[in-house]
Structure formats: C-alpha cells, structure tokens
Design an enzyme around this catalytic site. Structure first.
Site, short mmCIF file in Angstrom:
data_model
loop_
_atom_site.label_atom_id
_atom_site.label_comp_id
_atom_site.label_asym_id
_atom_site.label_seq_id
_atom_site.Cartn_x
_atom_site.Cartn_y
_atom_site.Cartn_z
N GLU A 123 -6.32 -10.75 -1.29
CA GLU A 123 -7.10 -10.53 -0.05
C GLU A 123 -8.60 -10.44 -0.36
O GLU A 123 -9.31 -9.59 0.19
CB GLU A 123 -6.63 -9.25 0.66
CG GLU A 123 -5.16 -9.21 0.96
CD GLU A 123 -4.71 -7.98 1.76
OE1 GLU A 123 -5.57 -7.26 2.31
OE2 GLU A 123 -3.48 -7.74 1.83
N GLU A 178 0.80 -1.24 0.00
CA GLU A 178 0.00 0.00 0.00
C GLU A 178 0.83 1.28 0.00
O GLU A 178 0.58 2.20 0.79
CB GLU A 178 -0.96 -0.02 1.21
CG GLU A 178 -1.85 -1.26 1.23
CD GLU A 178 -2.72 -1.39 2.47
OE1 GLU A 178 -2.76 -0.46 3.29
OE2 GLU A 178 -3.37 -2.43 2.62
O1 G3I Z 1 -3.57 -9.13 18.95
C1 G3I Z 1 -4.07 -7.93 19.56
C2 G3I Z 1 -4.67 -8.25 20.88
O2 G3I Z 1 -3.65 -8.71 21.73
C3 G3I Z 1 -5.34 -6.98 21.45
O3 G3I Z 1 -5.98 -7.28 22.64
C4 G3I Z 1 -6.37 -6.43 20.46
C5 G3I Z 1 -7.00 -5.13 20.92
O4 G3I Z 1 -7.37 -4.29 19.85
O5 G3I Z 1 -5.70 -6.18 19.26
C6 G3I Z 1 -5.13 -7.33 18.68
O6 G3I Z 1 -4.49 -6.96 17.49
C7 G3I Z 1 -5.34 -6.66 16.41
C8 G3I Z 1 -4.95 -7.58 15.26
O7 G3I Z 1 -5.67 -7.22 14.12
C9 G3I Z 1 -5.22 -9.05 15.57
O8 G3I Z 1 -6.60 -9.25 15.78
C10 G3I Z 1 -5.10 -5.21 16.01
O9 G3I Z 1 -5.59 -4.35 17.03
C11 G3I Z 1 -5.80 -4.91 14.71
O10 G3I Z 1 -5.43 -3.61 14.26
C12 G3I Z 1 -5.38 -5.92 13.67
O11 G3I Z 1 -6.07 -5.62 12.48
C13 G3I Z 1 -5.57 -6.20 11.30
C14 G3I Z 1 -5.22 -5.08 10.31
O12 G3I Z 1 -4.85 -5.63 9.07
C15 G3I Z 1 -4.05 -4.21 10.82
O13 G3I Z 1 -2.86 -4.96 10.90
C16 G3I Z 1 -6.64 -7.11 10.72
O14 G3I Z 1 -6.81 -8.24 11.57
C17 G3I Z 1 -6.23 -7.59 9.32
O15 G3I Z 1 -7.31 -8.26 8.72
C18 G3I Z 1 -5.88 -6.37 8.47
O16 G3I Z 1 -5.42 -6.86 7.22
C19 G3I Z 1 -5.15 -5.87 6.23
C20 G3I Z 1 -3.94 -6.36 5.44
O17 G3I Z 1 -2.87 -6.62 6.31
C21 G3I Z 1 -3.55 -5.35 4.37
N1 G3I Z 1 -4.68 -5.01 3.52
C22 G3I Z 1 -5.91 -4.60 4.22
C23 G3I Z 1 -6.31 -5.65 5.24
C24 G3I Z 1 -7.61 -5.29 5.93
O18 G3I Z 1 -7.48 -4.11 6.67
#
Ligand code: G3I
Length: 383
Positions: free
Chosen positions: A289, A172
């Site tokens: 994705e 991105e």
């Molecule tokens: O693991 C922690 C947990 O310990 C904590 O208690 C909780 C509280 O918010 O957060 C957890 O982490 C989260 C993680 O997902 C695992 O569930 C993060 O906050 C959250 O921001 C994270 O979101 C991910 C996001 O990318 C940011 O990295 C999504 O699951 C994931 O589906 C999303 O994937 C992205 C691709 O990498 C790139 N393209 C877009 C796509 C969708 O946004």
C-alpha cells in the site's frame, strides 16, 4: 502539464525540456542507453515492464467507481501495472452488505478488467477490525462469529477461487497500545468474539476457500527505524513465527508502507530485520500500500514537495528491494486526485493544499515519485 501535453512531449513533438532536468544530462544519457528514452513511460518504459524485467510485479489499488467511469484511469492502469488490488471493493462491508446478501459487482468488474488486460489481482481483505458492515455489531455474537467468518471467507474466497494472486487474510491484527504481551489488537471485534485463535482459524479457512492464493498477513507502521515501529515489527515477526510453528498456512508478509516525507526516522536495520525474519520463515514479502504523505513538510513549493516524496520512494525501495525477498510493489492508488490522503478530513483542514503521494498527479502525468519507483525496479536484482 496535462496528460495530453505529456503524451505529446513523450512522443517527441515538443522539445523535451522539462523532465530530463530531473535526471541531469549525464544521468539522462546513461538512462537512455540502458532503458531507451526515459521520457517514454509506456511499453518498455512502464512500471510493469521494468518490474517484470527484475521478476517483480508492479501494481496499484483500484477505485472501482473510476474503473467504471474514467477512460484515462483505465488506460493508465492497463499501461502501467501487472497486478491490481481493490482499494475497498473486496472488504467485508462491501461484499456482504446484509447478513444473507453478498454483493460482487464491483469486485467482479475489477477481476475481469485485470484478467482481460493480463494482470494479476490481490484480494484485500477477509478479516479486519474496520470496514465492517453496519449489521455486524448488532448481529455477531461469540456463538455465531465462527460461522459468520467461515461463511464470509468461503463465499468471497470461493467466488474468485484460482484467480487471486494473494489474499490479505488478516489485516492489522497487531496494535501495541492495547497492551497485550503478544501485541495482538484485543480491541478488534474478531478478537473479542473468538479470542486470539481467530487468526490461525482464518488462514486455515482461507486455504480451503482458495488453495492457490498466497495467504498474506498485512500490516503498517513496521517500516521506520524508531522505538515505536521496532516494537510493532517485533510483534508482527513473533506472530508470524507462532503461526509457522503451529503449521498455519501462511505464505507472505504484506508491508503496507504508508510513509511520511516529514518523518525524522530513517530506513535501515529495522527493514533488514523484517526482511530477514520473513525470509527465514519462508515467506515472500509484498509492498502492498505504498504512498508518501507530505502534510508535515514546511514547504508549499510543489516541485520541492515532489522531490521530497520521490526521495522517500527512493530511500525506502532502495532498502526494501536490496535483497530478493520483495516480489511485488503496489501503491495505494494511482493519481494524487483520488488518494485517501486527500479525503474529506484533509480537505477540511487544508482546502488549498493537496497531498501528492502517488506516481501520477491529478492530471495523470507522471510525478518524480513515478521515476523514483521505476528507477528502484531498475536498480533491483533479478529475482
Ligand atoms: O462508498 C461510501 C459512499 O457510499 C458514502 O457516501 C461515503 C460517505 O462517507 O462513504 C463511502 O465509503 C467510504 C469508502 O472509503 C469509499 O470511498 C468510507 O466511508 C471510507 O471509510 C472508506 O475509506 C477507506 C478505508 O480504507 C476504510 O475502509 C479508504 O478509501 C481506503 O483507502 C482505506 O484503505 C486502508 C486499507 O484498506 C488498509 N490499510 C490502510 C488503508 C488506508 O487507511
């Protein structure tokens, strides 16, 4: 229907009354002749098997918590896919929680599960403006950013060297609203620390870390025929052209494909332009994705929403798989129960209506999107 009921039905102990209705009698009979019983979704009826029959890979993003704790999840992964990608476990924040400490338990678990089931793995991702660890902002400076980038890519890439099908090296990097003529996301901390050259530099480093992995540029919002996505598509293609011209090692374009069942834009000449552009640069293309959100639909009826979502899978993949550029299709998750689209923000707004963007519902039964995806593989040319 629960997964158990589904499996019983698929095994023929219940007279199949539900699913063939999706196909219509004639289409069902035809499908049966060509591919065996359409109710059978495992073995030769699986996504992996249908994709492989056309020289493609079928995959999904994996939640490593479920991989550890949910037997049915593991079973569906092993039955359906021949490539997996970590939804979060290989990101910067997950693999380098402290400047001097790397964490690989989750990523190791994913790679060994995939390998023991004969599947490939995509690496996602080395360089992104999101999912950075907390220490990043206070530690990284213009002076040390290059060293931090190299250490990260060499350590994480080195850990899985020779075992990764393709790495999303930069994720991105284009963001038109930042206003640069080249479309680069100047608000990314990587851009701010290292300037625009961070991109080529990351690819050269990744090639050194894992010479066998296909180095991929991955982005979203480049799928639909509308003005906004056309601009972003053009900027992505320009970036890829510049990288090729500079001799930067890059092998593939990842088209994220987060789609929207309520979109008023369609798929057509824009996708052709993207695929032609990638092909003329000698790049493979991966749908990395795929999912289809349905929150904008004005209907609550689940069957109608499912059909709309499946229709988007069909239209989009019909176009994307028309030529031979696309070699892999991965959805962003497996079951509607765990999609990022039903995360906390969504639940706050809509406690009573979950989105249904994926090939399996919250009981791991196949949705109409599953069949649309499988049919899209069947309809594709062999590559
Ligand atoms: O693991 C922690 C947990 O310990 C904590 O208690 C909780 C509280 O918010 O957060 C957890 O982490 C989260 C993680 O997902 C695992 O569930 C993060 O906050 C959250 O921001 C994270 O979101 C991910 C996001 O990318 C940011 O990295 C999504 O699951 C994931 O589906 C999303 O994937 C992205 C691709 O990498 C790139 N393209 C877009 C796509 C969708 O946004």
């Amino acid at each position: 229907m629960t997964r158990r009921e589904w499996l019983r039905r698929a095994a023929g102990t219940v007279v199949a009354a539900g699913l063939p209705a999706l196909f219509g009698r004639r289409a069902g009979a035809l499908a049966k002749r060509r591919h065996g019983n359409p109710d059978n979704i495992t073995g030769r009826g699986s996504l992996a098997s249908r994709a492989a029959a056309r020289g493609m890979l079928a995959g999904a993003a994996v939640d490593t918590r479920l991989l550890r704790t949910d037997d049915t999840y593991r079973q569906v992964l092993a039955e359906q896919y021949n490539i997996l990608v970590g939804e979060n476990c290989m990101k910067f924040g997950a693999t380098q929680p402290r400047p001097e400490t790397y964490y690989f338990n989750d990523a190791d678990g994913l790679v060994s599960f995939a390998e023991s089931n004969g599947m490939k793995v995509r690496g996602h991702n080395f360089v992104w403006h999101e999912a950075l660890p907390e220490w990043f902002a206070g530690t990284v400076t213009k002076e040390n950013a290059e060293k931090i980038l190299v250490d990260h890519i060499m350590t994480v890439g080195g850990r899985f060297k020779g075992r990764i099908h393709s790495w999303d090296v930069v994720n991105e990097a284009i963001w038109i609203p930042d206003g640069r003529p080249d479309g680069l996301r100047s608000s990314s901390p990587w851009f701010q620390m290292l300037g625009p050259d961070y991109i080529d530099f990351a690819y050269r480093t990744a090639r050194e870390a894992d010479p066998k992995a296909l180095l991929t540029y991955n982005d979203y919002g480049i799928e639909y025929d509308n003005g906004e996505e056309a601009k972003k598509r053009a900027a992505v293609l320009d970036l890829l052209k510049r990288m090729k011209a500079a001799g930067t090692p890059i092998d593939a374009l990842g088209v994220q494909s987060h789609l929207n069942a309520a979109s008023t834009s369609g798929f057509g000449s824009g996708l052709r332009e993207l695929l032609d552009g990638a092909r003329s640069l000698g790049l493979q293309v991966f749908v990395t994705e795929l999912d289809v959100k349905d929150d904008g639909l004005e209907v609550d009826d689940v069957a109608k929403r499912d059909e709309a979502v499946a229709g988007v899978y069909r239209d989009y993949l019909g176009r994307m798989l028309e030529g031979r550029e696309v070699k892999a299709v991965l959805t962003w998750g497996v079951s509607d129960a765990h999609t990022w689209l039903n995360g906390a923000k969504w639940r706050e707004k809509h406690p009573d209506r979950e989105q249904r963007p994926l090939p399996f519902d919250d009981q791991y039964s196949p949705t109409p999107a599953f069949f649309a995806l499988r049919e899209s593989f069947d309809n594709a040319k062999r590559r």
